[in-house]
Every structure is written in structure tokens, then in C-alpha cells.
Write an enzyme that holds these catalytic residues in place. Structure first.
Site, PDB file in Angstrom:
ATOM      1  N   THR A 139       5.134  -2.392   4.359  1.00 47.20           N
ATOM      2  CA  THR A 139       5.863  -1.189   4.446  1.00 47.20           C
ATOM      3  C   THR A 139       5.710  -0.402   5.569  1.00 47.20           C
ATOM      4  OG1 THR A 139       4.433  -0.046   3.092  1.00 47.20           O
ATOM      5  CG2 THR A 139       6.197  -0.913   2.013  1.00 47.20           C
ATOM      6  N   THR A 175       0.693  -1.132   0.022  1.00 48.21           N
ATOM      7  CA  THR A 175       0.205  -0.036   0.068  1.00 48.21           C
ATOM      8  C   THR A 175       0.935   1.226   0.089  1.00 48.21           C
ATOM      9  OG1 THR A 175      -0.126   0.250   2.364  1.00 48.21           O
ATOM     10  CG2 THR A 175      -1.617  -1.270   1.468  1.00 48.21           C
ATOM     11  N   ARG A 176       0.307   2.256   0.263  1.00 51.61           N
ATOM     12  CA  ARG A 176       0.938   3.517   0.097  1.00 51.61           C
ATOM     13  C   ARG A 176       1.515   3.921   1.761  1.00 51.61           C
ATOM     14  NH1 ARG A 176      -2.464   6.780  -1.310  1.00 51.61           N
ATOM     15  NH2 ARG A 176      -1.315   8.685  -0.928  1.00 51.61           N
ATOM     16  N   LYS A 177       1.293   2.979   2.829  1.00 49.30           N
ATOM     17  CA  LYS A 177       1.766   3.122   3.985  1.00 49.30           C
ATOM     18  C   LYS A 177       3.112   2.879   4.174  1.00 49.30           C
ATOM     19  CE  LYS A 177      -2.929   1.902   5.545  1.00 49.30           C
ATOM     20  NZ  LYS A 177      -3.790   0.927   6.306  1.00 49.30           N
ATOM     21  N   SER A 178       3.858   3.642   3.582  1.00 45.31           N
ATOM     22  CA  SER A 178       5.461   3.278   3.833  1.00 45.31           C
ATOM     23  C   SER A 178       5.960   4.334   4.940  1.00 45.31           C
ATOM     24  CB  SER A 178       6.082   3.883   2.469  1.00 45.31           C
ATOM     25  OG  SER A 178       5.867   5.320   2.332  1.00 45.31           O
TER      26      SER A 178
END
Lengths: 284, 284, 284, 284, 284, 284
Positions: free
Chosen positions: C269, C132-135
Site C-alpha cells: 500500500t 500494514t497501515r502504511k497506506s
């Protein structure tokens, strides 16, 4: 316009970066890494070479091997290979469009400038063709350099180049003589002073208070002639005269007839027709 | 193309900075500090408004008060005031050219796009007009946004937007089917895959291995029709068809006749004619 | 995710610069200048190699000689030397922690991704594991690249990659069908459209108005199966199905049983366990 | 760790920019411009608040109105609203993930730090918990600040903070006494000097030549006790002792038993578990 | 030297950032957050105010409230409060040294310039005092602005300001006449051309081929007089004459006696004595 | 002060860029491209070499070949060639002034520092000469490095180097003991704590609560002696003593008589006299 290569690299990298975004997904997906290829940049039109230096710097910066087949300022024929590039396939394909966009725009500007310059030369006119600051946003350096390669005068590259008192300054300050005097008092001796005027009378006033250059704005060819005559008669023949506004390719020679020094045309940089160039893989 | 204003401010400041150099020597020399003035941006031509948002952001960033009289996408008349600006005279004069260059180029692009779009609409064609990545160097964002304002499709804004397997990729990989399969295996599910082809047969091959979009490159209108028919007959009518290359304003409708989905034209951004706009001091 | 090396160098330099501050006072005080040494990066754990390319680029950028002993994606054994570095001692010691932090995090992500992927493969599931964009803040590129090296799908790298209409968009727009129609009208043909839904009915609605991908958010495995069946029955079996939320290593195979296309997991991430790697001076 | 807000804004903008790319295509396509909404950031887990200041600065920088409901360092309950945000819908949705990623990571670090600290406090140990430089690449500032909020010691934030002579320095210089003497001669009086040792004997040597702090690297709890006793016996009880390596939550108290001053643990920042937080639109 | 405030803010922020590093640890540790204080910047010496504008911009940028008690160019008395600042205590203390360093250096330069200028005025000399490009590295803008505030001429601010053919250019090109002709042919009409000469003969040559300004390098006062006489006799009295090299405060009037136009002195910017200013907390 | 060369290159490039502007118009106009020349940097004064490393890095970065004839810290004679440079003429001439400005300022600082240091050494004083943060704006790194080359102590390079509680902090916090306790509680163990005091009594208080260093601000030599005696008598002889304020070359030895540890002098960096150096073309 000599900028050390390392500083130019940074500007070119910015331009490339915008196009790359988070990566060239196509090359990444279909082209193997570390594959050496050869490519050629080919022109599909006749024109004046420009941007060869910038494109070479960018390609070499990316560790590609570049062989420019023409130099900035050379004539290019339709179908001519103007640059050969060797190196990593993914890198070449990722930079292809940026390289072509640089060359296309700069050649387009140089070609248009050269055409107008030759028109003047054939007619025996002494006037220089000059650009204005009406460039594409942020491209003053590249646009002006292309004008210079095409044989034109860059005029001011940016706002710190010269004092140029324009209509809007005069609308505020009111008086040409006061404005020029103020400029002289507040500016370094190292700067020229130019004033934009709208009548022969104002041209004379500006010359009298010591303007180095006078811009005749939106004058007709006849008005240009009148102003020029008036200045010469009044012994201010030494001041430079610039014609600006309303000049087009068609009426260029009419303006040039009056022995003005500079003819500036915004269309050189605000309405560019890019030269048609493409990149072709020549060998795997 | 929504970018938070603060990030846009940075790009706009870069553009302004190039023009300022070490300072606007003219305003500094002849205009008093902290003088409040009013100015108007006026169009000298009819066209489509674009760049109003960017110009407003830049002007407001410089602590000027802006009143946009038209919105991006509105029609502008010759002589119309499109923006009013109030604030510090030196600041307005220093930013004048940058503001005008932004508006001029973006309006020019939007106007040209709108004209082509309306031509298609009047002829009842379903195709979208799309731009290419042949922008002025570094101006992908501004050029593409202007296309969108004019009613066109941005196509890829940069290289990470979509897989687009072009002639040069195929020259290296060799085989369309292999290339598309490789792309499918190596790319996120979130990306579309487009393939550039040079024959109806290749178009069919690309559709069969699952390309989402097929670019017919340098096809004649008749060839476009043949390819379109072949795909429909083979039950791949659902794949999107893009026509690219050789399209001009004059022959646009011939290409549009075949019910293609997208017609892309490089000249929308590589050969822009800037709209003629100027800034006028309206009151001291 | 191919970015030309020169652009990556800049990002890596930023990371190094933060650690350097005004200089490595220890190396400066106790290590002589211009002393050539050899060093080895050694793994203290088993895992998947990642970050080898980034670490090599950074080290070479600093004029060090690098020999990667494993490639990104290779399995690493406990105790294995994964990279040898030669060059100036002060430079190696100043960059040691930055090199290790890059490799540690990227290997950690790749290893976790590979583990989940193999779990799916052994169970014969067709679903892709996606991030996901949860970096970590600012590390989208490095985190996503590590996922890809581990065999996962990057999903969107940033917000311009694809239309993804999520719960918060729907909370504002109200209606799935309206939202998808709006998206289709306002977006380039080059973008896919995904919609997040919370019921089978909404999944069907989204498919009917033409979503390319449907995200089943916080569904139970049974709900996933129901939605998948409904879509297939309604002849929308071709739309891609993504499962997101509530998926953990333990229940992964339950979700995968329903033949969904993508299973995305934020923990890949946002909750990384770095691989234990260290740098050892091997010879003065 | 006080950095003027304007400088922090720049770092936060960089992080946001990476996620935005050329624009949030979803918000742009489906959310109307200039729509005011309210949103709440809610925690789905219990933990320690951190990143509230950074998230507030970023949101306010984007002209959003922020009301933090907890302060950095406060305990958060599951389901608690920790921040309310009002403002432009597109802006909120574009920044949502960046805001959450900041808060999630920083809360995760602060929570883990607090847990270990309280364990020590309950056991009556005097040792401080400290982080190492094993952060996510480029996140030293944010990771260290979160450690501090959790009650931990930042240790060196970057390489110019203190002299820390480690195993690799000694592998080159050879001799602990020589290394410390060199450090004293070549460093400003304003810096402390720490030495990493692997035996009690070396700890004593380092203390004798004037190290301010001694790091006992990979010692067992018994070895830590021996070294501590030896130093005290030799009248160097005033030097600070740091334990590093092999410390885990489970054996933390064994190490703390020996009255060491600092216990540093890499996992505080290299293996973070993000706190589960989400943003919810509360009102159109 | 007018640069829009927003662009100056960036330069000032860079300067502040260097000093801040990863944060002002002292203010962070001992000063409470959000504490409003008042402070005054006081001069400990008499001098000319400069840097007031830059310091105000930086302080206001940091959200402090600034009241300048003197304007750039005003005389400052020993003990005079020159600026009052209100706002957050941590912010004021973090920026204190940067604000003082800016003011101290710029006042120092302006004061020295003013002293020399007044010396010339009292003697009735027409020559302008000018700076050279011998500034502190990277401080051309600030150093030159301070010269201007002190009543001096900035001379070239950077290399694109004017053509200045110096000894090293001539060492390569060989011939003064050739060099000036080349310059005229290759440069925009908007630039002046200056030539550095080492004899009266060369001064005359330069004037004859059209140099706008002639720099008499390392001439004695008598040689300056001879050159000036020769030019006037030869009817090139209109060309500007600059004296450079060997000029000191003590012999300034000897050089000025010959009615030269510009006297440039490197020490104005390469050997600055900072004015003694300090910041005092006036009220908690 | 070891910074990897690549990071220094960026700072040096910024400095060069300011001087270049849009290009070196003189070299561009009169010097042919790609002309190889040799040049020498020559000192016109005796002094201590500094900046040799920075100048070499900048010149090599520009692809010039550099041969430093002296190392940083060496004595330079009047007339001595300190650096030879070979390479492209335009590049050398464009960078000439930047190279000289770097060397001139850094040599000037190193020379002044060395002189004071030797004065102390000859008198047998143990005190170190230290700089303050009163540098030219933005030049902390270069100014402090030059001090170090001259044999001085850098003191804090920036605000995160050490806790230094000054008069203005105390004006807010009120009480020395409270301030130091607060600092101890809120700061990493890795930082030293220094306190500025105005009386012997306060010096003693600061020592009692554990300050590492005490700055005696604006004390007379006698007051310094008294404070030193008081501390020694009270068994705080181990705390470091710094003398600051009112110290000049003339009275330096009076202060040094009291066996203080550090004597800091702002004039080392705020009132620099640049060493006279020039660049000479030695061969075409």
C-alpha cells in the site's frame, strides 16, 4: 418539530456511522451480498410507539422497504410487530442495532411521559407535563420529540428558544426586576421571558415587571399554592406558572392540585428506561 | 479508549452546538460580556466519577480554566465539589447544561457498573461485567467509556471490532459450523470470532470449529452450568464463555456461579439513571 | 469490509469535491447541458479488478447508469472494457478522473497482492499475505479493501482493531511480560493481543504471558525458523506468527518456508503502481 | 499553494481520525497517561524532504512540540533525523503512522520529481516537469504540493483551474476550432485555455483560434519536433507546448530535445514509491 | 445572540475556505513565508460599526493579533482606522477579502437600521424596527446580528423561534380561529404565537383566540390605524401589533403614527448596501 | 461553473438547515402531515431570471416536483409565474423562504449585470463587465454564477484562480518587475498573471515583464486612455486591460470609451438589490 426528511437523514446517518466504524465485519464475512430478506421489529413490552418516523427514514435512506405497523403515539402491545423491513440482508443487519436503539429510547421516553400525563388527566389537573434540557448529550431533538409524542411539552429545545433567567443568572445580575428589564430591552419581541424564583415574593416581583412565565423552583406543594394564590390576588393570574424540582411520580398530584400550568421533570429524559424491542429475521 | 483530545473536541462541540442553536438568548440579554466568574460542579448524590475528562476538554476548549477535583473512577460523595471552572460568564452559562448532561450520564453508567462489579467481586466470581451496543443513539463512545471507568468491559464498541455471529446471522446462514468456517476464511487474523448459541450442543459445535468466544443467549443459570460443564468435559475449557440476556442485578450471582468469563447486560447503557449534578456560581 | 452504500457515498463525494473545486470550467464552457452520452472504462493492462464497487457507487450517486463488466476480484485483460457508463455528458466528464483514480489505485493494489499470494500458493506455503497501515494518507479503507480483493489479509484497518504492542511501546514500557499483562488487564476480551519482538527469546516470553499473535520484526528467514521451532518445542505452537520487515517479492518464499501464519508487507500500500485505465466516449 | 494553517489542520485531522477509529487501544492499554517522551523521525533512504510542513502542523495541532531538522525541498541522507517531536506519549504513538505516511508519500513524490527535473537540467532542456491529476484519490493537494517541492509544475490542481479541452470533450463537440471558440466565449478572461491534440495539423488549428497551451498527446519525439516546427514556421511559436503520454524516465530526454515547454507525467503521482521513514522513541 | 467563540470560528472558517480554494496562489508566489506585517482596516464612509467581533474572531483564529479600534455599534467616520492587525503576511493577505466582506455587509446593515431607528425616535414613535427572514442565503445569523447592532429587532432568526401563521398557512388551514387554536394545542408553552392578517376583522378574531402578536400585512397607514383602534376598543390593546409590507424609508413615519409595536422591513437584509472598507498594509 | 448536482445539494441543504433550526414549529403545529399542495413562485418585478437551477435542485432534493417556467437568463415580467412546485405542504412551507432568498438575490445580481452589459453593448463598447470578490460572505459561488447568468464575467471565483498581484502585495514586495518575475517562477504554467497598477508607467513595466492582464486601479477615464495608448504604442497592445475602482453606472461609458477589455465593479455583488419574488399556494 417538523424537520425536512433530508436534514434528519444526515443526523441519522451520523448515528449509524458511529456504529459501523470501518464496516460490519460479521455481515461481510458470513452473509452473502445482495441477499433479500424480511425482518420484523417486535416489542417485548407494552408501551407508546415513538421513533417510528426516525427509524423509517433511516431504513428507507438505506434503500430498505419499510412498513410501519404502528404510528408514533399508538399503544404497542407485548409481542406486537411494530415494523416490517425488507431488503438487503447485510444492510439490515448492519443497521439493526441503530434502528432498535432509536426506537427503544424514544418509546421509553414516550411511554413514561404518557403515564404521567394520564395520571394528571385522571385527576382532572390542567397542568402540562414538560421535559427539561437534561437529555442524553446531543439527543435534544430525539428526546424532546419523544416527549411530545408521549403528550408532553418540549419546553425549550435549545438555548435560543426563550429567555429563561435561572438561579445562576440571578446570582450574577443580582436583582430579578433588573434582570427582567434587561431581558425585555435586549431581546426580540418574538421571545417569551421566563424567570426562576425561589419565593412567592420574587414570583410577584417577576410578574410585576412583565415576565410571561414564572418557574417555581424546588417549592413544596404548599409553597406552590401560596405563590399561586398571591399572584391571583395581585391580579397577575394570567402569568403562566411552572413547577420544577422535587417532582416525582409519587407526589405529582400534590403539585398539580394548585392549578399550575406546567410541571417539568428532568427524569423524563435524563433517566430513561428503554423499551425492550428486537429485530427478527422472518424469512430468507 | 484513547482518542487524541483534538478529535474529542469536535464531538463535544457538536453536542454543545445542538443546545446553543442560534445563540444563548438569555445570557446574551442579561449577562454582561467579558465578565469573569467562578463556578463549581457539585454532586447531589454518591457515585462514581466519570465524564470528568470529557467535561474538562470541552470547558478548556471554550477557553475556560478547569480544576477537576476528582478523577474518572473516583468515588464522589453527596455534596462534593467535583469540578471548579473559571472564566467568561456567558460561556460558562451557555455550556452549563451540556457539561452537566455529559457528567450526569457518564457518572450514572459508571456507578451502576461499579455496583455490579463489586457484587461479583464480593462473591468471588471471576466473570467480567460487560456492556452491549444498546447505548443511547450515537453515544457508543461516551457510554462505553463510562462502563470502562466503572470497571466493566466495553465489549464491541462498534461493528468492526470483532466477528459476532448472532441469531439473525444464523437464521440466514443456517448452520453454526458453516458460519464460523466462513467467518474464519473471510476475516483478518486480527479479529476474534464469537458465536451466539441457544443450546449446549451448539456451544460445543462452535467451540469445535474454532470460535474464540461463545455467547450463551437467554440461558438459565442451570443451562449455563450445563454448557460450561460440557465444554470443559470436551476439552474446550479454554474458549471464553459470555452470558447474555435475562441477567439482572437480582440474579447476577446465580449466573456468575458457573465461572463464566463475561456477563453482559444491556441495561448498563440503555436504561441509565443519570447522577444528580448541578453547577453553582460561587463568585462574581 | 461492508459499509452501507450511503456512508460510502459520502467518502466518495469528498474525493470528487476536491477535484471539482468551484466547478468543471471546461465541461461548463464547451459541453451542452443535459446531453446524454455513453462511455466505457477500458484497461490498458492486465490485472485484478478492484474498485468496481466504489466506482459504481459514485457514478450511480451522480445519477449515471452503470454496467460493471467485471466484478471485484476478476482478472482483467489488456484492452478489456471493465465498465460502461451512460448519462449526462458534463457529469461523466467531471467525474472521469476521480473514477479512474479510484479504479487505477485499487486495481494496482489488488494485482500486486494477488501476484504475491499466488507465489505462496504455488510454493504450497500456508502463510497469508497481509498489508500494514502504511497506506496513502486517509486511504486506509480503500487500500485495505483492495488488498482483501487481491486475496490478502487487511491486518488492522485502524488503531482500534487489535492490541499491537510495537517496538516504540516497549521502548516506553520496558518489559514484554509487563506490557502484555497490562494489555490483558486493560482491554476488552473482544480484542486480540499481538506483540512485536526482536528475538526468539522475546517471542517465547510473549507466548508465555498469553499473546495471541507474535510479530517477528526484521528477522532473517533462518531466525524466523528458529523462533518458530522454539515456540513449537515449548508447546506454544498455537500462537500465530507474523513476519514483518525486510520481506520482498524476491525473498518471500524463503520466509514462507518456516510455516509462519502471516507475512505482512508495507509496499502493498505504500508503493502502489496504479493500473493503467482510461475512459472513452463511445457514442454521442 | 498557500492554505492558512487552520484549514490544513482540518484536512490533517480527517486523515488522523480515520486511523484512530474509536481510539488507539494499544496506547490506551499499555502506555500511562500524561507521560512526556521524545521521538525522532528518521529516514532510511536518501531523498528530497517533503511533507515536513504538513507533519509539523499536525503534530503541533496535537499539542506536540516539533523541531523540523530539514525544510521541504532539502536533501535527506540515509539515517538522518528529519524531525524531533516531544510531548505526550499516547498522542505521539497514536499519530505516528499518520505522520509517517504523510512524510513518506510526499518525500517519495518530491524525490522522483527532483530526479527527473535534474535529468532535464543536466541535458540543458528548458521543459518543466509537470504532474497530472492522476493522484491517489482525494490527495490532489498533498500530491501536487510534493511535486512542487520537488521542483515540478503542479499543472491543474483541480477542474476549475484552467480550460483543458481533452479528447473526450472533442469526441462530443467534434471540432477543435468550434470548441476553443466556445471556450473563449463562455469563460472568464482570467482562465487560460489548453487543447489536447493528436496531430500537428490540429495543433496549428488550435493555435490559430487562440489556445494558450497545446497538449501533444501520445506523440513520438519526432512528431513532437514536427509539430513544434510547424507552429514556429506559422508564427505561433509563442503558444506553450505540453507533451503528455508515453513519456518515461528513459525517453524523457528525447522528448525534451524539441524545446517543448512542459512535459507531464502521470506516474509522478499515480505510481509513487514511498520514502522509507520511521519514528523512534529517543528518551522516556 | 451569544454563540461561544469556538462555534463561530467554524462558521467563519467555512466562509474563508470557500475563498481560499486550493490556496492563495498569489501570496504563495510573491510573498515570503513567515514575514510579519502590520495592516489597518479603514472605512471610506461614515456608518455604524458591525462585524468587528466576527472579524476579530476570524483573525485571531488565524493566529493574527487584532486590535479593534471601534466596538460593534460605534459610529465610524470616513477615513477612520477601525481595526489593526499584525501577523504573518500571507495569512493576512489570504484573509483580507473575507474580513472585509464580513465587515462591509454587517456595517451596511447596521447603518441602515440605525438610520431608520433614529428617524422613528426623532418622531417620538414607540415602534421597533425589525428585520425579516429575507436575508442573503445562509447568512441569517450575521444579517440578524447586524440588525441588532444597529438597534433593530431580529424578529425570528429561524423557523423554530416562534409560531408565525402566515397567508400561506391560512390558505391551507382556512380559518384564523382554527389555526390559532391548533397552534396553541400543538406547541410548547414557551413559544409566542403570531398571525398575519389582511383585515381589521381578522386582527380582532386573532386577538380573541389568543394570538400574542398580530401582523398587519400590506395595510395602508389608515388601515393600520383602524385596526389598532378596533383592537383597543375591543379591549385587546395588549396584543402586539406588527406592520409588514409596503413600508419604505419615505412612508415609515406614516405607519409609525398609529402606535404599532413593530415595523418590519425586508430591505434591511435583502437589499444591503455594503459599507466601503479596505485593508492597507501599514508597515513591512 | 458546472458543479455536479449532488455537491450543490449539500451547499443548499446547509442554507436550508440554518433556517430550519430544530424544526418549523408553525407548519408542524397547524399544517397536517402528508398533505399535497401546489404552489407558484411569482415575480413582483421585471428582471433577469437566475437561481432557477439552484432552487430547482433544492426543491427536488426535498422530493418536491418542480416545473421551472423560465430558464436562468430569461427575462421575467412583473406578475409572471416563474416556478411551479408540487408536493408535501409542510416541506414547501419550510423551504419557502430559502427558495425565495436564493432566487431573489441571484435575480437581483443578474438583473443589475444585464443592465450594465446592455448599456455597454448599445454604446458599441467591447469591454466585458466583471464582478469582484466583494460578495456576501460565503456566497462567492452563488453571487458569481448570477453575474455569469446576467452576462458578466466572474473574474476570480476564489484565490486559487489566477495570480493577481495587488497594491498590498506590492507594498510588501516593493517592485512590480520583481513581483511579476517571482510570480512567473513560482507558479504553474496553467495560471494567468494579473498586476494592479496605479500609473501608466507601471502598466508598461508590468507588460514588459510578461503580465497577462493589467488592472488600472482608480484611474480616471482620461488616465485609462493614456495608459491604453502608451501600451499600444509600446507594442504591448495584446495584454488585457482591466479597469477597476470608481466605476459607476453613470460614468461607465466614459471608461468604456478607451477600448479596455474588462470593467470590474464591486457593487454587482456587495450592494445587491434583491428582486421581489413570493410564493403563493395555488391549490390545496
Amino acid at each position: 418539530m417538523f424537520i425536512p426528511r433530508k436534514i434528519l437523514e444526515d443526523r441519522l446517518k451520523e448515528i449509524l456511522s458511529e456504529d459501523i466504524g470501518e464496516g460490519d465485519v460479521t455481515s461481510s464475512a458470513v452473509i452473502p451480498p445482495n441477499l433479500a430478506i424480511k425482518a420484523a421489529i417486535v416489542s417485548k413490552e407494552e408501551g407508546v410507539a415513538a421513533g417510528m418516523e426516525e427509524a423509517s427514514i433511516l431504513a428507507e435512506y438505506l434503500s430498505l422497504t419499510v412498513k410501519a405497523k404502528v404510528a408514533d403515539g399508538d399503544m404497542i402491545q407485548n409481542g406486537e410487530v411494530i415494523m416490517e423491513i425488507k431488503g438487503d440482508a447485510r444492510t439490515i443487519l448492519s443497521a439493526e442495532r441503530t434502528l432498535l436503539n432509536l426506537i427503544s429510547r424514544m418509546c421509553g421516553i414516550a411511554t413514561a411521559t404518557r403515564t404521567l400525563k394520564e395520571k394528571l388527566q385522571k385527576a382532572g389537573a390542567k397542568a402540562r407535563i414538560a421535559a427539561t434540557r437534561k437529555s442524553a448529550p446531543g439527543l435534544l431533538y430525539f428526546d424532546k420529540k419523544a416527549v411530545m409524542i408521549g403528550g408532553g411539552d418540549t419546553h425549550r429545545v435549545h438555548l435560543d428558544d426563550m429567555i429563561l433567567i435561572k438561579d445562576n443568572h440571578l446570582a450574577i445580575v443580582g436583582d430579578i426586576e433588573a434582570a427582567v428589564k434587561k431581558a425585555k430591552a435586549n431581546t426580540s419581541f418574538s421571545k417569551k421571558i421566563e424567570v426562576e424564583v425561589t419565593s412567592s415574593e420574587d414570583a410577584l416581583k417577576a410578574a410585576k415587571v412583565g415576565a410571561d412565565i414564572i418557574m417555581l423552583d424546588n417549592f413544596s406543594p404548599q409553597q406552590v399554592k401560596d405563590a399561586s394564590d398571591l399572584l391571583r390576588k395581585s391580579n397577575f393570574g394570567r402569568v403562566l406558572l411552572e413547577v420544577s424540582g422535587n417532582v416525582k411520580s409519587e407526589n405529582l398530584l400534590e403539585f398539580a392540585a394548585s392549578q399550575v400550568d406546567i410541571i417539568s421533570m428532568g427524569e423524563l429524559t435524563h433517566s430513561v428506561k428503554g423499551l425492550d424491542v428486537s429485530l427478527e429475521i422472518t424469512k430468507n
